[in-house]
Design a protein around this motif. Structure first.
Motif, PDB file in Angstrom:
ATOM      1  N   SER A 182      -8.677 -21.818 -43.703  1.00 11.93           N
ATOM      2  CA  SER A 182      -9.502 -21.631 -42.162  1.00 11.93           C
ATOM      3  C   SER A 182      -8.758 -20.582 -41.217  1.00 11.93           C
ATOM      4  CB  SER A 182      -9.517 -23.349 -41.432  1.00 11.93           C
ATOM      5  OG  SER A 182      -7.967 -22.760 -41.407  1.00 11.93           O
ATOM      6  N   GLY A 183      -8.007 -19.433 -42.060  1.00 11.67           N
ATOM      7  CA  GLY A 183      -7.731 -18.440 -41.076  1.00 11.67           C
ATOM      8  C   GLY A 183      -6.566 -19.030 -39.972  1.00 11.67           C
ATOM      9  N   GLY A 184      -5.603 -19.838 -39.908  1.00 10.21           N
ATOM     10  CA  GLY A 184      -5.009 -20.107 -39.553  1.00 10.21           C
ATOM     11  C   GLY A 184      -4.231 -21.424 -38.958  1.00 10.21           C
ATOM     12  N   SER A 241       5.421 -15.903 -29.388  1.00  5.75           N
ATOM     13  CA  SER A 241       5.869 -17.256 -28.674  1.00  5.75           C
ATOM     14  C   SER A 241       5.815 -18.080 -29.031  1.00  5.75           C
ATOM     15  CB  SER A 241       5.789 -16.767 -26.753  1.00  5.75           C
ATOM     16  OG  SER A 241       4.068 -16.883 -26.799  1.00  5.75           O
ATOM     17  N   LEU A 242       4.108 -19.145 -29.535  1.00  6.88           N
ATOM     18  CA  LEU A 242       3.733 -20.302 -30.022  1.00  6.88           C
ATOM     19  C   LEU A 242       4.252 -20.411 -31.064  1.00  6.88           C
ATOM     20  CD1 LEU A 242       1.632 -20.403 -27.271  1.00  6.88           C
ATOM     21  CD2 LEU A 242       3.249 -21.237 -26.986  1.00  6.88           C
ATOM     22  N   THR A 243       4.008 -21.550 -31.512  1.00  6.41           N
ATOM     23  CA  THR A 243       3.906 -22.412 -32.547  1.00  6.41           C
ATOM     24  C   THR A 243       2.391 -22.593 -33.652  1.00  6.41           C
ATOM     25  OG1 THR A 243       4.103 -24.204 -31.902  1.00  6.41           O
ATOM     26  CG2 THR A 243       6.054 -23.422 -32.354  1.00  6.41           C
ATOM     27  N   SER A 244       1.660 -22.614 -32.581  1.00  6.43           N
ATOM     28  CA  SER A 244       0.159 -23.228 -33.662  1.00  6.43           C
ATOM     29  C   SER A 244      -0.747 -22.620 -33.530  1.00  6.43           C
ATOM     30  CB  SER A 244       0.389 -24.448 -34.040  1.00  6.43           C
ATOM     31  OG  SER A 244       1.311 -25.411 -33.904  1.00  6.43           O
ATOM     32  N   GLY A 245      -1.860 -22.220 -34.412  1.00  7.82           N
ATOM     33  CA  GLY A 245      -2.830 -21.821 -33.922  1.00  7.82           C
ATOM     34  C   GLY A 245      -3.015 -20.347 -33.674  1.00  7.82           C
ATOM     35  N   THR A 246      -2.180 -19.036 -33.345  1.00  6.02           N
ATOM     36  CA  THR A 246      -2.376 -17.730 -32.604  1.00  6.02           C
ATOM     37  C   THR A 246      -3.446 -17.389 -34.000  1.00  6.02           C
ATOM     38  OG1 THR A 246      -0.511 -17.353 -33.613  1.00  6.02           O
ATOM     39  CG2 THR A 246      -0.757 -18.431 -31.110  1.00  6.02           C
ATOM     40  N   THR A 288      -8.517 -14.787 -35.791  1.00  7.17           N
ATOM     41  CA  THR A 288      -9.967 -14.348 -36.586  1.00  7.17           C
ATOM     42  C   THR A 288     -11.188 -15.294 -35.569  1.00  7.17           C
ATOM     43  OG1 THR A 288      -8.733 -16.218 -38.458  1.00  7.17           O
ATOM     44  CG2 THR A 288     -11.548 -16.622 -38.523  1.00  7.17           C
ATOM     45  N   LEU A 289     -11.137 -15.682 -34.959  1.00  7.94           N
ATOM     46  CA  LEU A 289     -12.666 -15.715 -34.364  1.00  7.94           C
ATOM     47  C   LEU A 289     -12.553 -14.580 -33.486  1.00  7.94           C
ATOM     48  CD1 LEU A 289     -14.739 -17.501 -33.255  1.00  7.94           C
ATOM     49  CD2 LEU A 289     -13.940 -18.319 -31.470  1.00  7.94           C
ATOM     50  N   TRP A 290     -11.694 -13.647 -33.144  1.00  9.54           N
ATOM     51  CA  TRP A 290     -11.627 -12.649 -32.092  1.00  9.54           C
ATOM     52  C   TRP A 290     -12.375 -11.448 -33.019  1.00  9.54           C
ATOM     53  CZ3 TRP A 290     -12.710 -11.094 -27.379  1.00  9.54           C
ATOM     54  CH2 TRP A 290     -12.723  -9.997 -27.187  1.00  9.54           C
ATOM     55  N   LEU A 291     -12.396 -11.431 -34.355  1.00  7.50           N
ATOM     56  CA  LEU A 291     -12.006 -10.639 -35.178  1.00  7.50           C
ATOM     57  C   LEU A 291     -13.543 -10.917 -35.778  1.00  7.50           C
ATOM     58  CD1 LEU A 291      -9.857 -10.114 -37.677  1.00  7.50           C
ATOM     59  CD2 LEU A 291     -10.144  -8.776 -35.677  1.00  7.50           C
ATOM     60  N   THR A 341      -6.611 -11.982 -40.326  1.00  9.33           N
ATOM     61  CA  THR A 341      -6.011 -12.502 -40.514  1.00  9.33           C
ATOM     62  C   THR A 341      -4.910 -13.072 -41.145  1.00  9.33           C
ATOM     63  OG1 THR A 341      -7.414 -13.659 -38.631  1.00  9.33           O
ATOM     64  CG2 THR A 341      -5.473 -14.334 -39.492  1.00  9.33           C
ATOM     65  N   LEU A 342      -5.030 -12.612 -42.032  1.00 13.53           N
ATOM     66  CA  LEU A 342      -4.001 -14.028 -43.435  1.00 13.53           C
ATOM     67  C   LEU A 342      -2.781 -12.729 -43.322  1.00 13.53           C
ATOM     68  CD1 LEU A 342      -5.859 -16.439 -45.540  1.00 13.53           C
ATOM     69  CD2 LEU A 342      -4.117 -16.952 -43.525  1.00 13.53           C
ATOM     70  N   VAL A 343      -3.138 -11.410 -43.700  1.00  9.95           N
ATOM     71  CA  VAL A 343      -2.647  -9.980 -44.600  1.00  9.95           C
ATOM     72  C   VAL A 343      -1.699  -9.826 -43.062  1.00  9.95           C
ATOM     73  CG1 VAL A 343      -2.474  -8.203 -45.190  1.00  9.95           C
ATOM     74  CG2 VAL A 343      -3.877  -9.899 -46.087  1.00  9.95           C
ATOM     75  N   LEU A 344      -1.899  -9.240 -42.225  1.00 10.91           N
ATOM     76  CA  LEU A 344      -1.779  -8.738 -41.042  1.00 10.91           C
ATOM     77  C   LEU A 344      -0.700  -9.549 -40.651  1.00 10.91           C
ATOM     78  CD1 LEU A 344      -4.660  -6.439 -40.108  1.00 10.91           C
ATOM     79  CD2 LEU A 344      -3.188  -5.808 -41.387  1.00 10.91           C
ATOM     80  N   VAL A 345      -1.264 -10.578 -39.380  1.00  8.78           N
ATOM     81  CA  VAL A 345      -0.795 -11.576 -38.239  1.00  8.78           C
ATOM     82  C   VAL A 345       0.139 -12.602 -39.396  1.00  8.78           C
ATOM     83  CG1 VAL A 345      -1.043 -13.838 -37.062  1.00  8.78           C
ATOM     84  CG2 VAL A 345      -2.419 -12.027 -37.021  1.00  8.78           C
ATOM     85  N   GLY A 346      -0.291 -12.911 -40.866  1.00  9.69           N
ATOM     86  CA  GLY A 346       0.466 -13.247 -41.446  1.00  9.69           C
ATOM     87  C   GLY A 346       1.645 -12.706 -41.854  1.00  9.69           C
ATOM     88  N   LEU A 347       1.752 -11.764 -42.699  1.00 13.42           N
ATOM     89  CA  LEU A 347       2.826 -11.023 -43.284  1.00 13.42           C
ATOM     90  C   LEU A 347       3.758  -9.969 -41.946  1.00 13.42           C
ATOM     91  CD1 LEU A 347       3.892 -10.189 -45.717  1.00 13.42           C
ATOM     92  CD2 LEU A 347       2.247  -8.513 -46.221  1.00 13.42           C
ATOM     93  N   PHE A 348       2.897  -9.554 -41.270  1.00 10.79           N
ATOM     94  CA  PHE A 348       3.341  -8.345 -40.380  1.00 10.79           C
ATOM     95  C   PHE A 348       3.602  -9.063 -39.163  1.00 10.79           C
ATOM     96  CE2 PHE A 348       0.942  -6.063 -44.022  1.00 10.79           C
ATOM     97  CZ  PHE A 348       2.164  -5.033 -44.268  1.00 10.79           C
TER      98      PHE A 348
END
Length: 251
Positions: free
Chosen positions: A23-25, A152-157, A162-165, A180-187
């Motif tokens: 789902s992207g996060g 700073s937060l734990t869930s949902g960012t 995803t929606l902004w992209l 999202t998964l590659v850049l947010v999840g990894l980096f």
């Protein structure tokens, strides 16, 4: 940990990361509270979760790179805009009361899901926009703010990204989730994990189980997203945002 607790934690991590990669996060909706439930203090659970979530990015990357879903220029821009925000958010979160922020984030997250539901064609087609001038810069400013929330937060960012992209840069859901998964999840999560690790504590002996569940879950979820397509991803995104928003508000 007892072996039964390790099995339970692996299954929780696996399920959470499968749905997050699809789902992207949203992996933190389940994984982070589970760490607290099993006995970790908030700060230690947060840092440990961030490290484990990097494996989600690794698993998803292994699958998405085969599909060539990433746009090079946008990829570099997301990194440049978001990483400073991640460091800033992670540097301050351990000293900031988080309840008010969780409620606010919960309301915003529900808003994301409702917005997607009301816009039936949103994210179903790839139509790149806002890639030049002031609109491109504004998109980067918002990515910076999302980076602060990610650190700073734990869930949902990841869902915000995803929606902004999709909404601002014109990606369809499949491409947005891949970024999202590659850049947010990894980096982004990797940077946040390093920052939290330097400033706080990580429960290293819990990580092998978490990393295994995150890595496998990330790969499976990314595979499902590629095979099912935009309409299924859109519905999963809407469901996960509503669930996370309610969870954050209720605490």
């Amino acid at each position: 940990m007892e072996w039964s607790e390790q099995v339970l934690l692996f299954l929780i991590s696996l399920v959470a990361n499968v749905f997050s990669a699809f789902s992207g996060g949203g992996a933190g909706l389940v994984q982070f509270p589970a760490l607290i439930f099993l006995g970790l203090p908030f700060g230690v659970a947060l840092a440990t979760h961030k490290v484990a979530s990097v494996a989600l990015g690794v698993g998803a990357t292994l699958r998405h790179l085969r599909e060539r879903s990433l746009e090079r220029r946008l990829t570099l821009y997301i990194l440049a805009a978001g990483l400073p925000g991640v460091v800033l958010g992670a540097a301050f979160i351990l000293d900031v009361p988080d309840r008010w922020a969780e409620v606010s984030l919960g309301l915003l997250t529900i808003g994301l899901g409702v917005y997607s539901v009301l816009n039936r064609r949103l994210g179903l087609e790839h139509a790149p926009v806002n890639r030049e001038g002031g609109r491109y810069l504004f998109g980067g400013v918002v990515l910076f703010v999302i980076g602060v929330l990610n650190g700073s937060l734990t869930s949902g960012t990841g869902l915000f990204c995803t929606l902004w992209l999709v909404r601002w840069f014109g990606l369809d859901y499949r491409r947005a989730v891949a970024h999202t998964l590659v850049l947010v999840g990894l980096f982004w999560n990797g940077t946040g994990a390093i920052t939290l690790g330097l400033l706080g504590d990580i429960r290293w002996d819990w990580l092998p189980v978490l990393l295994g569940g995150s890595l496998l879950g990330g790969y499976i979820g990314a595979h499902w997203a590629i095979k099912r397509g935009n309409r299924w991803i859109k519905r999963a995104y809407e469901l996960v945002t509503l669930m996370i928003g309610i969870k954050l508000i209720l605490g």
